[in-house]
Design an enzyme around this catalytic site. Structure first.
Site, mmCIF file in Angstrom:
data_model
loop_
_atom_site.group_PDB
_atom_site.id
_atom_site.type_symbol
_atom_site.label_atom_id
_atom_site.label_comp_id
_atom_site.label_asym_id
_atom_site.label_seq_id
_atom_site.Cartn_x
_atom_site.Cartn_y
_atom_site.Cartn_z
ATOM 1 N N ASP A 98 0.825 -1.209 0.000
ATOM 2 C CA ASP A 98 0.000 0.000 0.000
ATOM 3 C C ASP A 98 0.860 1.261 0.000
ATOM 4 O OD1 ASP A 98 0.928 -0.459 2.579
ATOM 5 O OD2 ASP A 98 -1.018 -0.317 3.556
ATOM 6 N N ASP A 101 7.247 3.557 3.335
ATOM 7 C CA ASP A 101 7.516 4.671 4.232
ATOM 8 C C ASP A 101 9.027 4.685 4.533
ATOM 9 O OD1 ASP A 101 6.992 6.726 6.026
ATOM 10 O OD2 ASP A 101 6.325 5.419 7.629
ATOM 11 N N ARG A 163 -9.879 1.669 6.446
ATOM 12 C CA ARG A 163 -9.359 0.915 5.300
ATOM 13 C C ARG A 163 -10.393 0.861 4.179
ATOM 14 N NH1 ARG A 163 -4.721 -1.839 7.027
ATOM 15 N NH2 ARG A 163 -4.742 -2.645 9.153
#
Ligand code: IMP
Ligand code: MG
Length: 176
Positions: A98, A101, A163
């Site tokens: 998704d 980072d 979500r």
């Protein structure tokens, strides 16, 4: 728009359009091959489902659940909460995520799958927060690069919620 959301950063239509392009690119690059798409639970589920619609190649899917945490060493560590059911030896793997980072999760999972004998490992991610990177990682197929803001929706959560939003949004400050 959901009452907890301050701003929609990427709309449902934009996600769909960009994912369609990525699907076409991946289908062209993997022509004649049959890759295994490995989605990282739980956040990558909506993106995987969207991407699958636009793949014209034969492929298989499997899932892994990992949690990254900072160890005492500079290298991030990952705990495997759910492992694959497929043996990856000799397979072309596409990791589906998704958001990248710090890069700790992806780096560790990539290395793990290579150690297990994957023929190739590539990465497709819906989002990238490059300003937060700690481990260098090549994202082979990227949806959108975003600023250093915490986002939710389309699989991404805050305390396991949001979500289900069909877009990528920013939470109102009072929600934290
Ligand atoms: P990292 O690249 O190892 O730091 O981990 C990436 C993971 O952190 C993603 O799979 C998400 O679960 C989580 N994450 C990072 N940024 C965000 C965000 O803005 N919203 C929600 N989850 C995030
Ligand atoms: Mg995740």
């Amino acid at each position: 728009m959901h009452a907890a959301i301050k701003e929609v950063l990427i709309s449902e239509a934009e996600i769909q359009q960009r994912t369609k392009q990525l699907g076409a690119e991946i289908s062209a690059d993997y022509a004649g091959k049959s890759p295994l798409l490995v989605a990282l639970l739980k956040g990558a589920i909506p993106f995987l489902a969207e991407l699958l619609k636009y793949l014209t190649i034969d492929c298989e899917i499997d899932f892994m659940d990992v949690s990254s945490y900072e160890g005492t060493e500079s290298v991030g560590k990952v705990r495997i909460d759910k492992d694959l059911t497929t043996a990856v030896k000799g397979l072309d793997i596409i990791l589906v995520e998704d958001i990248i980072d710090t890069g700790r999760t992806m780096t560790t999972v990539c290395e793990l799958l290579k150690e297990r004998g994957a023929k190739s490992v590539k990465v497709v991610s819906l989002l990238d927060k490059p300003s937060r990177r700690v481990m260098p990682i090549k994202i082979d197929y990227l949806g959108f690069a975003i600023e250093n803001k915490f986002v939710v929706g389309f699989g991404l959560d805050y305390n396991q919620k949001y979500r289900n939003l069909p877009y990528i949004g920013i939470l109102k400050e009072e929600m934290y």
